[in-house]
Design a protein around this motif. Structure first.
Motif, PDB file in Angstrom:
ATOM      1  N   MET A 261       0.827  -1.198   0.000  1.00  0.00           N
ATOM      2  CA  MET A 261       0.000   0.000   0.000  1.00  0.00           C
ATOM      3  C   MET A 261       0.875   1.267   0.000  1.00  0.00           C
ATOM      4  O   MET A 261       0.648   2.198  -0.771  1.00  0.00           O
ATOM      5  CB  MET A 261      -0.921   0.006   1.220  1.00  0.00           C
ATOM      6  CG  MET A 261      -1.872   1.192   1.261  1.00  0.00           C
ATOM      7  SD  MET A 261      -2.670   1.396   2.867  1.00  0.00           S
ATOM      8  CE  MET A 261      -1.286   1.955   3.843  1.00  0.00           C
ATOM      9  N   ILE A 262       1.898   1.280   0.864  1.00  0.00           N
ATOM     10  CA  ILE A 262       2.742   2.469   0.970  1.00  0.00           C
ATOM     11  C   ILE A 262       3.548   2.692  -0.306  1.00  0.00           C
ATOM     12  O   ILE A 262       3.650   3.809  -0.823  1.00  0.00           O
ATOM     13  CB  ILE A 262       3.684   2.340   2.185  1.00  0.00           C
ATOM     14  CG1 ILE A 262       2.861   2.311   3.480  1.00  0.00           C
ATOM     15  CG2 ILE A 262       4.670   3.491   2.221  1.00  0.00           C
ATOM     16  CD1 ILE A 262       1.986   3.522   3.688  1.00  0.00           C
ATOM     17  N   SER A 263       4.117   1.624  -0.871  1.00  0.00           N
ATOM     18  CA  SER A 263       4.924   1.782  -2.083  1.00  0.00           C
ATOM     19  C   SER A 263       4.065   2.181  -3.265  1.00  0.00           C
ATOM     20  O   SER A 263       4.480   2.976  -4.111  1.00  0.00           O
ATOM     21  CB  SER A 263       5.690   0.485  -2.381  1.00  0.00           C
ATOM     22  OG  SER A 263       4.788  -0.581  -2.618  1.00  0.00           O
ATOM     23  N   LYS A 286       2.438  15.503   0.637  1.00  0.00           N
ATOM     24  CA  LYS A 286       2.732  15.506   2.076  1.00  0.00           C
ATOM     25  C   LYS A 286       1.857  14.489   2.804  1.00  0.00           C
ATOM     26  O   LYS A 286       2.303  13.856   3.761  1.00  0.00           O
ATOM     27  CB  LYS A 286       2.501  16.903   2.634  1.00  0.00           C
ATOM     28  CG  LYS A 286       3.427  17.965   2.058  1.00  0.00           C
ATOM     29  CD  LYS A 286       3.148  19.332   2.657  1.00  0.00           C
ATOM     30  CE  LYS A 286       4.083  20.383   2.050  1.00  0.00           C
ATOM     31  NZ  LYS A 286       3.799  21.738   2.599  1.00  0.00           N
ATOM     32  N   MET A 287       0.603  14.348   2.334  1.00  0.00           N
ATOM     33  CA  MET A 287      -0.296  13.401   2.999  1.00  0.00           C
ATOM     34  C   MET A 287       0.226  11.977   2.870  1.00  0.00           C
ATOM     35  O   MET A 287       0.164  11.181   3.807  1.00  0.00           O
ATOM     36  CB  MET A 287      -1.699  13.517   2.403  1.00  0.00           C
ATOM     37  CG  MET A 287      -2.753  12.720   3.165  1.00  0.00           C
ATOM     38  SD  MET A 287      -4.174  12.321   2.171  1.00  0.00           S
ATOM     39  CE  MET A 287      -3.511  11.070   1.083  1.00  0.00           C
ATOM     40  N   HIS A 288       0.762  11.630   1.689  1.00  0.00           N
ATOM     41  CA  HIS A 288       1.307  10.288   1.491  1.00  0.00           C
ATOM     42  C   HIS A 288       2.479  10.033   2.438  1.00  0.00           C
ATOM     43  O   HIS A 288       2.611   8.955   3.023  1.00  0.00           O
ATOM     44  CB  HIS A 288       1.764  10.118   0.048  1.00  0.00           C
ATOM     45  CG  HIS A 288       0.611   9.928  -0.907  1.00  0.00           C
ATOM     46  ND1 HIS A 288       0.752  10.035  -2.263  1.00  0.00           N
ATOM     47  CD2 HIS A 288      -0.692   9.660  -0.695  1.00  0.00           C
ATOM     48  CE1 HIS A 288      -0.414   9.818  -2.847  1.00  0.00           C
ATOM     49  NE2 HIS A 288      -1.299   9.598  -1.917  1.00  0.00           N
ATOM     50  N   LEU A 291       1.138   9.639   5.903  1.00  0.00           N
ATOM     51  CA  LEU A 291       0.468   8.351   6.033  1.00  0.00           C
ATOM     52  C   LEU A 291       1.483   7.238   6.272  1.00  0.00           C
ATOM     53  O   LEU A 291       1.282   6.353   7.109  1.00  0.00           O
ATOM     54  CB  LEU A 291      -0.354   8.062   4.771  1.00  0.00           C
ATOM     55  CG  LEU A 291      -1.136   6.745   4.763  1.00  0.00           C
ATOM     56  CD1 LEU A 291      -2.202   6.754   5.840  1.00  0.00           C
ATOM     57  CD2 LEU A 291      -1.766   6.502   3.394  1.00  0.00           C
ATOM     58  N   SER A 292       2.589   7.291   5.546  1.00  0.00           N
ATOM     59  CA  SER A 292       3.635   6.274   5.726  1.00  0.00           C
ATOM     60  C   SER A 292       4.202   6.321   7.142  1.00  0.00           C
ATOM     61  O   SER A 292       4.393   5.295   7.794  1.00  0.00           O
ATOM     62  CB  SER A 292       4.751   6.488   4.700  1.00  0.00           C
ATOM     63  OG  SER A 292       4.232   6.429   3.385  1.00  0.00           O
ATOM     64  N   LEU A 293       4.495   7.548   7.626  1.00  0.00           N
ATOM     65  CA  LEU A 293       5.058   7.688   8.961  1.00  0.00           C
ATOM     66  C   LEU A 293       4.061   7.257  10.032  1.00  0.00           C
ATOM     67  O   LEU A 293       4.446   6.697  11.065  1.00  0.00           O
ATOM     68  CB  LEU A 293       5.481   9.144   9.188  1.00  0.00           C
ATOM     69  CG  LEU A 293       6.648   9.648   8.331  1.00  0.00           C
ATOM     70  CD1 LEU A 293       6.885  11.126   8.584  1.00  0.00           C
ATOM     71  CD2 LEU A 293       7.912   8.858   8.612  1.00  0.00           C
ATOM     72  N   ALA A 294       2.751   7.538   9.794  1.00  0.00           N
ATOM     73  CA  ALA A 294       1.748   7.191  10.797  1.00  0.00           C
ATOM     74  C   ALA A 294       1.499   5.685  10.867  1.00  0.00           C
ATOM     75  O   ALA A 294       1.283   5.121  11.943  1.00  0.00           O
ATOM     76  CB  ALA A 294       0.443   7.930  10.492  1.00  0.00           C
ATOM     77  N   LEU A 295       1.520   5.026   9.694  1.00  0.00           N
ATOM     78  CA  LEU A 295       1.218   3.594   9.675  1.00  0.00           C
ATOM     79  C   LEU A 295       2.398   2.731  10.096  1.00  0.00           C
ATOM     80  O   LEU A 295       2.206   1.590  10.515  1.00  0.00           O
ATOM     81  CB  LEU A 295       0.758   3.184   8.271  1.00  0.00           C
ATOM     82  CG  LEU A 295      -0.624   3.698   7.836  1.00  0.00           C
ATOM     83  CD1 LEU A 295      -0.946   3.220   6.443  1.00  0.00           C
ATOM     84  CD2 LEU A 295      -1.705   3.238   8.813  1.00  0.00           C
TER      85      LEU A 295
END
Length: 995
Positions: A261-263, A286-288, A291-295
């Motif tokens: 999902m992240i990639s 920035k949202m992406h 999102l990566s840092l949060a997940l």
């Protein structure tokens, strides 16, 4: 006609034939993958029960009883549950089958144990880490039970644990059919690994060649896509042929789903970065990232089952967010790589939808064999095409940028040029030629034809290095007579800034800018920075730069200070003072040598540096300066001023060869201060070997320590007793005195410490240490200080004017209230009179905390009885000059007696300093002074002696003084306290000084 045929052939070779081969290969691969899934077994309905008991201790017999009441179903979802599941059924062998198999195909099953329900006999057990036991074996992504032809039916019950979105189902196969399906399963996995692996390898080579971060990100996405396809197929139990243990497989699946999902989000962001910015949606990038840092921490902290719903929701949200943007990219921006990527997403979604519909309708495949596996390869191919299109767009942009850069190169107002082999100008833009008035054809032009040897030498030096380097310099061009015969031979007044850089040491790209006006402005600014604007003398910075360039200090240096110059400013204004300063500079210059330097370093302070003069020559010039300043008055309009000047002269060699200018100036400044204290000597000269340098070096070391905000090492306290005249045997009061010992044991005079701290505004560091150390000593020895009513502690004026120090001091007092009840802060009279309102607030605040306050050196300054009404101090400490005068003449005695009576009338206590002998002590007694301090009683002693004594009388060594003191101890009269203390102070509880 010939051109048409050639164009057709070129297009066929370059575009049509590769496209056809690619299409045929893709169709063949998809057909092959869809064929591998064409065989399937017969679905067997199952009874399924979820065992929610904590320890899962249910026996097969108990589970059989539970399953009896449960309706059979073709499949059951576990809904991410990690509980144990029991399931059973009745399987019939296929007709005419020599051997048959019962497959349990869930790839999320961790283990499996089965029993025969008719007799309770175990059929075997298996898990992901251990070999098969009994008739159970691993088949495809799950497990299977193998029955021979003699057994035509089987009534079984099984227990299994699942991790992930598992579905419990069973299929009956003939043995050969399941073997063929197993072969197809292996071929599919191999095809996936090879196909996607080759694609990933090709993109990796592209990324390595281009050095592109986006391509490397795509390589990672391809690898994760491979793992996702294998996970969907159920063949992800191996990694490049290495079997993954069960404790690794589940976390591997969790990270695979998360990273996919992240990639995917990151590849989308990188592919459409420019498009997102162009439509004003840079926030999505920035949202992406967020999102990566949060997940990421969630993936670490949560289990596989807890993580999956979050990933599903985030994936759905991302797809819902991407679809409108994809529409914008395709409809409005006409992004070609967007089209390929959109097709990739469509294929992926279609493959997933095909499997969902096929499962719900009971078919194995829809949409011509498109499933998650075939969709993975097709999607990867289309995404690769998107990356290739992105590469093509980048190349087109670079070509366009090169054309734009060429136009900008030619139209730039800055001169641009290229130098090869260190000296040959091979290319230049029109601005460069115009600046140097060069002809259009510059073939054969060398740097030496345009600039001097310094510029050519810089280029040649960098060329010899043969490494990445750059240079930045200012230069004046030469007159190019051969190219511009109309220009005179003399050098141009123009200045140019040359900047050049090279990557290989051979080719330099440079720029040329006309900076003539800037150089002139910089020269003027540098003059203002290094000179005093009033007198045009050097300032201290300018003087330092002069000697930095020569890399040697001046041979001798003098420091001068005009005496009473402030009075001119106060009486006649600063304009008159400025005029006097200018005339003083003229007089000083008239006595200087041609190579001597004059600097103004303060309001009325000057430094004269003698770079080459001996101490004798410099001394004569300084004497002439002092005489000339004082010889004739300064005339300013109708006013005439007579001034004198004080100076200090030092030989630099006496301070050592490595002495910096700052140290030399500081030494001369100290000598000048000494001269100002001598009424008849205007110039103090110090040469090598003088003890002054020894003390001055100690002062400089102290200054360096204080400038770092550190407390000097070697500080210690001594104490001088103060005799109670009314009751000498009943009190032990004293004043704390500061001392410092060097590492070799030698003592540094207290005056050196105090002057160094005061001169640089660092007295707070010293006073803080004295107060804190005194409090700690009092708390440590409180039981032995029962006869001590007060302990005098001096505070400097600059410390009392430091608000941060005062606040820190009161915090210390508040925390150590018992100890500070014995402390008497001594404030110099002149300091108290500087700002009486501020000082009264300080005194009131201190007394509220139980601290006593005394006015020190009373009578040495501008004493006035009137101000005593505004300062509510506890005691006056009479200056030693008053005590000496009283002992030697009647007038002094009359003054001392008057002061003693005044102090008593005001309700204060009086302390007489400098009681050096018996006559001075008698004078204090006669004047009614309360306490005496001086050598007649005791010199300063170490704290240990204070603790061993019972009163101040124990320190008196002179027999006559001791006899006189014994006469004073008459009746029951006791020493009066400074405030309202009792004769015997209560014991003090020790407290930590660190709080």
């Amino acid at each position: 006609m010939r051109r048409v045929v050639e164009k057709f052939i070129n297009n066929a070779v370059v575009r049509i034939m590769p496209a056809a081969v690619l299409a045929v290969a893709a169709m063949a691969g998809i057909w092959h993958l869809s064929r591998s899934d064409s065989q399937h077994g017969t679905t067997l309905p199952l009874e399924v029960w979820e065992d929610a008991t904590p320890q899962a201790t249910t026996t097969p017999a108990q589970a059989t009883e539970k399953l009896v009441a449960i309706e059979e179903r073709a499949s059951v979802e576990t809904h991410l549950s990690t509980n144990t599941f029991w399931f059973g059924g009745h399987a019939l062998a296929p007709v005419k089958s020599a051997g048959w198999r019962l497959e349990l195909p869930s790839r999320h099953a961790v283990n499996l144990s089965c029993w025969d329900r008719t007799n309770g006999q175990s059929l075997g057990s298996v898990d992901r880490d251990h070999p098969a036991d009994g008739i159970i074996d691993t088949v495809r992504g799950g497990f299977a039970l193998a029955f021979d032809g003699t057994q035509r039916e089987a009534d079984f019950i099984c227990r299994s644990d699942f991790r992930g979105p598992a579905k419990i189902s069973a299929q009956v196969w003939t043995a050969p059919a399941l073997a063929r399906a197993q072969d197809g399963f292996r071929r599919t996995a191999l095809t996936l690994e090879v196909g996607l692996g080759v694609l990933a390898l090709s993109i990796a080579l592209t990324a390595a060649i281009n050095g592109s971060g986006m391509y490397w990100a795509f390589v990672g996405w391809m690898f994760i896509s491979l793992r996702m396809a294998l996970l969907s197929e159920g063949s992800d139990g191996q990694l490049f042929g290495l079997v993954l243990p069960a404790e690794v497989l589940t976390p591997m699946r969790q990270w695979t789903v998360f990273l996919y999902m992240i990639s995917t989000a990151n590849v989308f962001s990188m592919l459409f970065r420019k498009e997102l910015i162009s439509v004003g949606s840079g926030w999505m990038l920035k949202m992406h990232k967020l999102l990566s840092l949060a997940l990421l921490p969630l993936c670490v902290l949560l289990s596989y089952e807890q993580m999956l719903p979050i990933v599903w929701v985030c994936s759905a949200a991302l797809i819902a967010l991407w679809v409108p943007y994809m529409y914008v990219f395709l409809s409005r921006l006409r992004s070609r790589h967007g089209i390929w990527y959109a097709l990739s997403l469509i294929v992926t979604l279609a493959g997933s939808l095909s499997e969902v519909l096929a499962a719900s309708l009971g078919h194995r495949a829809l949409l011509a064999g498109l499933n998650s596996v075939t969709a993975a390869i097709a999607s990867a191919l289309l995404a690769t095409a998107a990356v290739a299109e992105h590469m093509r767009a980048d190349r087109m942009e670079r070509e366009q940028a090169q054309r734009t850069l060429k136009a900008a190169y030619d139209d730039s107002p800055i001169g641009l040029f290229t130098v090869r082999d260190g000296e040959h100008i091979v290319r230049a833009n029109p601005a460069f030629k115009a600046m140097l008035e060069l002809p259009e054809n510059i073939e054969g032009l060398r740097l030496a034809d345009a600039f001097g040897d310094d510029v050519v030498g810089e280029f040649l030096m960098l060329h010899a290095l043969a490494a990445p380097a750059s240079l930045d310099l200012q230069a004046r061009p030469l007159a190019l007579r051969s190219l511009r015969p109309q220009v005179a031979v003399e050098d141009s007044d123009c200045w140019f800034a040359i900047k050049a850089s090279t990557a290989d040491g051979r080719v330099f790209e440079g720029s040329l800018q006309d900076i003539t006006e800037r150089v002139r402005a910089t020269s003027r600014l540098e003059f203002l920075v290094n000179h005093d604007p009033l007198t045009d003398c050097l300032n201290l910075r300018g003087l330092s730069r002069k000697f930095e360039r020569s890399q040697r200090p001046p041979k001798t240096l003098a420091y001068f200070d005009l005496d009473r110059f402030k009075l001119i400013n106060d009486l006649y204004g600063h304009a008159a003072g400025d005029a006097v300063l200018k005339q003083a500079c003229e007089r000083i210059r008239s006595q200087m040598g041609p190579r001597d330097l004059l600097a103004r370093v303060g309001g009325d302070e000057f430094v004269v540096a003698f770079p080459y003069a001996s101490i004798a020559e410099a001394s004569q010039r300084c004497e002439n300066i002092c005489a000339l300043i004082a010889a004739a008055p300064f005339q300013i309009e109708q006013h005439r001023f007579t001034l004198s000047i004080s100076g200090g002269l030092v030989a630099a060699e006496s301070l050592g060869d490595a002495s910096a200018l700052k140290e030399i100036v500081s030494s001369a400044d100290t000598l000048c201060r000494m001269a100002k204290k001598r009424p008849t000597q205007r110039l103090v000269v110090m040469e090598g070997g003088d003890t002054f340098f020894k003390h001055h070096k100690e002062e400089l070391a102290l200054i360096d320590c204080l400038e770092r905000g550190e407390t000097p090492t070697g500080l210690f306290l001594m104490m001088q007793p103060e005799l109670s005249i009314n009751a000498p045997y009943e009190s032990l009061n004293f004043e704390v005195l500061l001392r410092m010992r060097k590492p070799n044991g030698e003592l540094i005079p207290a005056q050196v410490i105090i002057e160094a701290a005061e001169a640089h505004g660092k007295t707070a560091i010293i006073d803080r240490w004295v107060v804190a150390t005194t409090i700690a000593w009092i708390e440590a020895h409180a039981p032995r200080l029962t006869r001590t009513q007060f302990i005098g502690v001096n505070l400097s004026g600059s410390s009392l004017n430091d608000e941060s120090f005062v606040e820190e001091l009161f915090k210390l007092f508040e925390y150590h209230k018992d100890a500070v009840a014995r402390i008497c802060i001594e404030i110099t009279e002149t300091v108290a009179l500087t700002d009486m309102l501020h000082m009264q607030r300080f005194i009131a605040r201190a007394r509220d905390l139980g601290v006593k306050v005394a006015l020190d050196d009373f009578g040495a300054g501008y004493s006035s009885f009137g101000y005593l009404k505004g300062l509510s101090v506890d005691a006056l400490k009479l200056d030693g000059s008053l005590v000496r005068d009283a002992a030697s003449n009647p007038a002094g005695m009359a003054i001392l007696s008057a002061l003693g009576g005044l102090v008593r009338s005001l309700g204060m206590k009086s302390i007489g300093e400098y009681a050096e002998n018996l006559p001075a002590l008698r004078a204090l007694v006669a004047a009614g002074v309360d306490y005496a301090q001086g050598y007649a009683i005791s010199r300063p002693v170490m704290p240990e002696r204070i603790l061993a004594a019972s009163s101040a009388v124990d320190f008196i060594e002179d027999a006559d003084v001791l006899a006189f003191v014994k006469q004073l101890q008459t009746g029951d009269q006791a020493s009066l306290p400074l405030q309202n203390e009792q004769r015997t102070a209560p014991g003090l509880a020790p407290a930590s000084l660190l709080h």
